[in-house]
Design an enzyme around this catalytic site. Structure first.
Site, PDB file in Angstrom:
ATOM      1  N   HIS A   1      50.244  40.874  42.021  1.00 54.97           N
ATOM      2  CA  HIS A   1      51.083  40.619  41.080  1.00 54.97           C
ATOM      3  C   HIS A   1      50.748  40.987  39.807  1.00 54.97           C
ATOM      4  O   HIS A   1      51.772  41.370  39.059  1.00 54.97           O
ATOM      5  CB  HIS A   1      51.560  38.878  41.237  1.00 54.97           C
TER       6      HIS A   1
ATOM      7  N   ASP B   1      48.632  36.109  34.140  1.00 56.81           N
ATOM      8  CA  ASP B   1      48.957  36.559  35.457  1.00 56.81           C
ATOM      9  C   ASP B   1      48.001  36.476  36.372  1.00 56.81           C
ATOM     10  O   ASP B   1      46.711  35.667  36.083  1.00 56.81           O
ATOM     11  CB  ASP B   1      49.559  37.957  35.372  1.00 56.81           C
TER      12      ASP B   1
ATOM     13  N   SER C   1      59.956  37.737  38.059  1.00 61.29           N
ATOM     14  CA  SER C   1      58.756  38.054  37.871  1.00 61.29           C
ATOM     15  C   SER C   1      58.781  39.571  37.458  1.00 61.29           C
ATOM     16  O   SER C   1      57.883  39.966  36.483  1.00 61.29           O
ATOM     17  CB  SER C   1      57.517  37.674  38.922  1.00 61.29           C
TER      18      SER C   1
END
Ligand SMILES: *[C@@H]1O[C@H](CO)[C@@H](O)[C@H](O)[C@H]1NC(C)=O
Ligand SMILES: *[C@@H]1O[C@H](CO)[C@@H](O)[C@H](O)[C@H]1NC(C)=O
Ligand SMILES: *[C@@H]1O[C@H](CO)[C@@H](O)[C@H](O)[C@H]1NC(C)=O
Ligand SMILES: *[C@@H]1O[C@H](CO)[C@@H](O)[C@H](O)[C@H]1NC(C)=O
Ligand SMILES: *[C@@H]1O[C@H](CO)[C@@H](O)[C@H](O)[C@H]1NC(C)=O
Ligand SMILES: *[C@@H]1O[C@H](CO)[C@@H](O)[C@H](O)[C@H]1NC(C)=O
Ligand SMILES: *[C@@H]1O[C@H](CO)[C@@H](O)[C@H](O)[C@H]1NC(C)=O
Ligand SMILES: *[C@@H]1O[C@H](CO)[C@@H](O)[C@H](O)[C@H]1NC(C)=O
Ligand SMILES: *[C@@H]1O[C@H](CO)[C@@H](O)[C@H](O)[C@H]1NC(C)=O
Length: 774
Positions: free
Chosen positions: A224, A153, A543
């Site tokens: 994220h 990520d 996600s």
């Protein structure tokens, strides 16, 4: 010794740069390639594959004929990006076209694929899975105690409270990972929660030689990765909230699991070579579960970096969860439709963010809102403007609440909201029957979206009042919203174009307006023009769904250490919920809130149910041989299959297009066939009894219109635990089905009434094809 050598190399490097100065043309044409090599032809003189790759690169280097041998060797080591260990027999390198051509003639060369950028799967920036301290799966797994979840990520923000290691077990003795130091990141920033931090950007830098990496470490500058990793395994944080929305104690799905972050997505871009290297390293380090909230559309399996890299993970017994993508609601848009991973769709929570409007007559009305500005305002004049289309009139309104109606789809609604929010009014109230409003409420302007019925109440009040006015209160969180879950419209839909034989997505998990940890120094929104900061953020996307499923897999891995990744997936699929909290079939928000039930191409088997998955009764197991037999039955050449499996030989003596998967997809898509032609699709399955020793199961199938579905035998009597029994399922139907998608479920129910083992069945006239997209 190494140091001396480096001095020498440094001098050579200067020569090399001087040389390159005159050949910028070839440099500008370099590209990254992932190169597959046949290890069986590696000459014995090499100590290992790394030396062989370097020597091969030295021999093809453009400067090989010009400089000395050591120049060529040095050039080779600068061209080599990564030597892969587990996931690929080969390496990645930055090559000019002529070097690539020369490489193709080298001994052992199999094939190569060009590097690609890959993106994470979050859409708009704007606990409910039955996990409570009493829940069986948290008890049986001790909250995922000691399991390591690896994430590929954007990195981690180690200061986040979600990475506190209070109550965490010791780092597993078998853990081989590291906490790599780098920019603003020391190895002491890891602890018993965040046990690994590594970063990969050689491929990105080779592709963009002039790039400046703003944070050359695992530190998350996007948010994220902090969000996804805390969703999977964040520790408990009391008093979490997002400006008052969604208040409570935050925790990941497996709060006692460890996190290992592999940063391969950068603010500056991404490269498949880095992502493959990250997965390769995660396998070496010893992760138990991988959560991969990224993907690339339109790639065949043999060119898909996630497919290549995860085959080795599966062989090492690592469970891989991936996101389906955010290209819905059109069919055949999903990525990561890979047979050996879990592909996760995104559903809504039973939670809504609201504002409450109180009209001058005392009537209160709730509408969706996600406003971050002032928390309330009182007694503001309210006017009705119907369509809210005439920008000129809107500007003249001034500090009033404007009520608009007539928006029936997303275009209407976004036009109206744009007109009103640019008109400098106090707030906008939008009356619509369109319910896929998530993308409109995350807004720096106070938008309140209300139903047609509530809208009528507001309009009636305005029309019958001499000086209509209203007050508003924002930042209300409503729980228990019905119906929920629903499939989000953005979640990418099956079938899988890269492997149509396997029904995808597998399952749905929450992926809409999810609260999780966030770096405190990255703005989450704007209040007027002032940036807003928070330790938590609310995001939507597959996600966000993927790490929920990874967390569930971690709980199951702990509770059932002997289960294969396919067994864990099977348990999640066959026990998923197909009904929502109104006890109706789960709906698809899809195109403007269709009232139809969601199909398995939207939500897979349904919403993941961790407590049920703990004890599924039967499992459909698959091993690596079975996946190879499936690949052999498709049109891949043996070499292409070797690229996927990373094996130097392929046994295609026993191909099978019938994988022992916990779901079924049958194509009735033969165009130009006689209208009365019927065809029969046949599936063979073997189930393993992981429930009680002696037990018997009976099959039932929900009717599917226009199709005859048959199960043989329709009773399975097990005498022992772990016994395997087989059955055959046939679907007979027209060569070309009228409906795009027809679906039903096969249920094996045990006579004791304890187990319901459900598999989705899809019959479709679609012909999924890969369409390459950027
Ligand atoms: C990289 O920088 C060099 C020197 O500043 C410049 O000549 C070249 O055009 C740049 N290349 C790219 C791809 O921007
Ligand atoms: C990033 O850090 C690594 C390891 O500390 C180092 O090898 C590399 O040269 C750095 N890259 C850049 C672009 O600063
Ligand atoms: C936004 O600014 C207003 C004042 O202009 C203030 O009342 C409000 O609390 C701010 N919102 C947040 C979330 O800070
Ligand atoms: C306002 O609405 C009109 C009519 O629909 C449209 O043409 C115009 O572009 C809108 N203006 C804005 C700022 O959205
Ligand atoms: C917006 O309205 C406020 C008062 O409601 C006024 O002070 C301000 O000047 C207006 N801004 C613009 C750009 O018209
Ligand atoms: C919303 O209302 C319009 C107009 O009555 C209608 O055409 C449309 O089908 C409705 N949409 C939904 C999703 O109910
Ligand atoms: C996979 O399972 C099949 C039986 O279904 C067995 O014949 C085969 O040996 C197994 N392969 C591996 C690698 O365990
Ligand atoms: C494999 O190739 C044959 C002949 O080119 C074609 O008819 C068939 O549809 C292909 N099968 C798949 C699964 O792509
Ligand atoms: C299908 O239709 C054709 C032409 O109408 C007819 O000749 C044939 O016998 C039919 N076949 C079946 C199986 O009914």
């Amino acid at each position: 010794m190494a140091t001396r050598r480096n001095v020498l190399l440094h001098k050579l490097w200067i020569c090399f740069i001087t040389f390159l100065y005159f050949s910028t043309e070839s440099l500008s044409q370099t590209d990254n390639y992932i190169v597959h090599m046949d290890l069986s032809v590696m000459p014995k003189i090499f100590a290992g594959q790394h030396q062989w790759y370097l020597s091969t690169l030295a021999s093809v280097s453009d400067v090989a004929g010009i400089g000395t041998a050591s120049v060529a060797t040095f050039t080779a080591s600068s061209k080599l990006l990564y030597s892969y260990t587990h996931v690929v027999n080969g390496f990645s390198a930055s090559l000019t076209p002529s070097e690539l051509e020369a490489l193709k003639k080298s001994p052992g060369y199999i094939s190569s694929i060009k590097d690609l950028p890959v993106k994470h799967d979050t859409t708009h920036s704007p606990k409910y899975l039955g996990l409570t301290p009493q829940s069986p799966v948290w008890k049986a797994s001790n909250y995922g105690d000691g399991i390591v979840i690896g994430l590929v990520d954007t990195g981690a923000w180690p200061e986040s409270e979600s990475y506190n290691d209070h109550g965490m077990p010791e780092i597993p003795a078998t853990w081989r990972g590291e906490c790599e130091a780098g920019a603003q990141f020391t190895s002491s920033l890891c602890n018993k929660k965040l046990i690994g931090a590594r970063f990969f950007n050689k491929g990105l830098i080779a592709k963009q030689p002039n790039v400046t990496i703003s944070m050359n470490s695992t530190r998350d500058t996007d948010g994220h990765g902090t969000h996804t990793s805390s969703t999977a395994a964040g520790n408990y944080v009391e008093g979490a909230s997002y400006f008052g929305y969604s208040k409570g104690t935050a925790s990941g799905v497996a709060p006692r699991a460890h996190v290992a972050m592999y940063k391969a997505l950068w603010d500056e871009g991404s490269s498949a070579t880095d992502i493959i290297a990250a997965i390769d390293q995660a396998i070496s380090d010893g992760v138990d579960v991988l959560s991969i909230s990224l993907g690339k559309d339109g790639l065949p399996l043999n060119e898909d970096p996630i497919a290549l890299a995860t085959f080795a993970a599966m062989e090492k017994n690592i469970f891989v969860s991936t996101s389906a993508g955010n290209e819905g609601p059109i069919h055949a848009t999903l990525h990561n439709g890979i047979p050996w991973v879990l592909t996760v769709a995104a559903g809504t929570l039973d939670r809504e963010f609201d504002a409450v409007l109180t009209l001058g007559n005392g009537i209160s009305i709730a509408g969706s809102s996600f406003y971050l500005g002032s928390s309330s305002f009182s007694e503001v004049p309210i006017v009705f403007m119907d369509g809210c289309h005439i920008a000129r009139e809107m500007i003249k309104i001034g500090p009033k609440i404007v009520v608009c109606q007539g928006a029936f789809d997303s275009n209407d609604l976004s036009d109206q909201i744009e007109n009103v929010s640019s008109a400098n009014v106090t707030a906008g109230v939008f009356i619509t029957n369109f319910t896929d409003t998530e993308g409109f409420i995350s807004n720096g302007f106070p938008v309140v979206i209300v139903s047609l019925k509530d809208g009528k109440t507001i309009i009636d009040y305005i029309k019958n009042s001499n000086s209509p006015q209203a007050s508003a209160e924002f930042r209300k969180t409503n729980l228990g919203i019905k119906p929920a879950p629903r499939v989000t419209s953005f979640s990418s839909r099956g079938p899988s174009a890269s492997c149509p034989l396997v029904m995808k997505p597998d399952i749905m998990a929450p992926g809409s307006l999810i609260l999780a940890a966030w770096p405190q120094n990255i703005a989450v929104g704007l209040n007027k023009s002032q940036p807003l900061f928070s330790n938590f953020n609310i995001l939507s996307g597959t996600s966000m769904a993927c790490p929920h499923a990874a967390g569930v897999a971690a709980l199951l891995r702990k509770a059932h250490p002997d289960w294969s990744p396919a067994a864990i997936r099977s348990a999640m699929v066959t026990t998923a919920d197909t009904t929502d909290n109104s006890m109706e079939p789960i709906k698809d928000i899809g195109f403007g809130n269709r009232i139809y039930p969601a199909s398995p191409l939207d939500m897979g088997a349904g919403q993941v149910n961790p407590n049920n998955a703990l004890d599924p009764g039967l499992i459909y197991d698959v091993n690596s041989t079975d996946y190879v037999r499936l690949l052999c039955a498709t049109n891949f050449t043996e070499k292409q299959i070797q690229v996927i499996t990373g094996s130097s030989s392929t046994d295609c003596s026993n191909p099978s297009n019938d994988l022992n998967y916990p779901s079924f997809i049958a194509y009735f898509n033969e165009k130009n066939s006689p209208s009365n032609l019927t065809i029969l699709r046949e599936f063979h399955r073997t189930v393993t009894n992981v429930g009680e020793g002696i037990c018997s199961y009976t099959a039932s199938v929900t009717p599917m219109s226009g199709l005859k579905v048959n199960v043989m035998p329709d009773k399975l009597a097990f005498k022992t635990k772990y016994e395997k029994l087989s059955y055959k399922l046939t679907i007979e139907g027209p060569a070309l089905l009228d409906e795009k998608v027809t679906f039903g479920f096969l249920v094996w129910a045990d006579s004791g009434g304890k187990y319901v083992v459900r598999s989705p069945i899809v019959a479709t006239s679609l012909s999924p094809e890969l369409s390459r997209k950027k």
